[in-house]
Design a protein around this motif. Structure first.
Motif, short mmCIF file in Angstrom:
data_model
loop_
_atom_site.label_atom_id
_atom_site.label_comp_id
_atom_site.label_asym_id
_atom_site.label_seq_id
_atom_site.Cartn_x
_atom_site.Cartn_y
_atom_site.Cartn_z
N GLY A 288 0.82 -1.20 0.00
CA GLY A 288 0.00 0.00 0.00
C GLY A 288 0.85 1.25 0.00
N THR A 289 0.21 2.36 -0.31
CA THR A 289 0.84 3.67 -0.23
C THR A 289 0.11 4.42 0.87
OG1 THR A 289 1.28 3.58 -2.60
CG2 THR A 289 1.47 5.74 -1.51
N PHE A 290 0.85 4.92 1.85
CA PHE A 290 0.29 5.50 3.06
C PHE A 290 0.68 6.98 3.13
CE2 PHE A 290 1.10 1.03 3.50
CZ PHE A 290 -0.10 0.55 4.01
N TYR A 291 -0.33 7.81 3.24
CA TYR A 291 -0.14 9.26 3.20
C TYR A 291 -0.26 9.83 4.61
CZ TYR A 291 -0.71 8.57 -1.78
OH TYR A 291 -0.55 8.15 -3.08
N LYS B 21 5.55 3.84 1.11
CA LYS B 21 5.04 2.72 0.33
C LYS B 21 5.71 1.47 0.86
CE LYS B 21 3.89 1.07 -4.18
NZ LYS B 21 3.31 1.52 -5.41
N GLY B 22 4.91 0.42 1.06
CA GLY B 22 5.49 -0.82 1.55
C GLY B 22 4.45 -1.88 1.82
N VAL B 23 4.94 -3.03 2.26
CA VAL B 23 4.08 -4.17 2.60
C VAL B 23 3.53 -3.94 4.00
CG1 VAL B 23 4.00 -6.66 2.99
CG2 VAL B 23 5.44 -5.72 1.16
N ILE C 106 2.87 -1.15 10.89
CA ILE C 106 4.25 -1.47 10.55
C ILE C 106 4.25 -1.88 9.09
CG2 ILE C 106 6.24 -2.96 10.98
CD1 ILE C 106 5.16 -3.29 13.87
N ILE C 107 5.10 -1.20 8.31
CA ILE C 107 5.26 -1.56 6.90
C ILE C 107 6.72 -1.91 6.66
CG2 ILE C 107 3.32 -0.11 6.16
CD1 ILE C 107 5.40 1.90 5.07
#
Length: 136
Positions: free
Chosen positions: A63-66, A81-83, A93-94
């Protein structure tokens, strides 16, 4: 000194003198028989649609987290951006798929997230996922 009258003695539970007994505590919504017996039921367990529960249903997705950080002169907004590896009430936690580096992000600064694949979403009271829609 005053007397207790018909209300019973202090410290005793379950009696109210001449008024009868105190009914048992009942979980809200539990059915009762006409005689007053509580019928135990097993209520279905549904995840509530809080953001951390939606994230928990979608662990492992990229996902991309803003995020926005108020009163920060270096950077006011940041994109990660991450898992999605874990989700708690106040954090996620990504991890970076290329390096494996993990980042803990606080939900207090979270704005929104985007995903490039369908999300699992269990709305309270609905078994399974709602039907998919074509938005064309």
């Amino acid at each position: 000194m005053g007397s207790m009258g018909s209300m019973g003695t202090p410290g005793t539970m379950g009696t109210m003198g001449t008024m009868g007994t105190v009914p048992p505590q009942v979980t809200s919504g539990s059915p009762m028989t006409p005689t007053g017996t509580v019928v135990p039921t097993t209520a279905p367990v549904f995840e509530q649609s809080y953001i951390e529960n939606i994230f928990r249903l979608n662990l492992g997705k990229i996902g991309t987290f803003y995020y926005t950080y108020e009163n920060n002169k270096e950077w006011n907004a940041k994109i990660y951006k991450g898992v999605l590896e874990a989700a708690g009430r106040d954090h996620i936690i990504i991890s970076d798929p290329a390096t494996g580096q993990r980042t803990v992000l606080l939900m207090v600064n979270f704005d929104y997230a985007t995903f490039d694949e369908p999300l699992v979403y269990q709305y309270p009271g609905v078994i399974g996922n709602p039907p998919t829609r074509n938005w064309r």
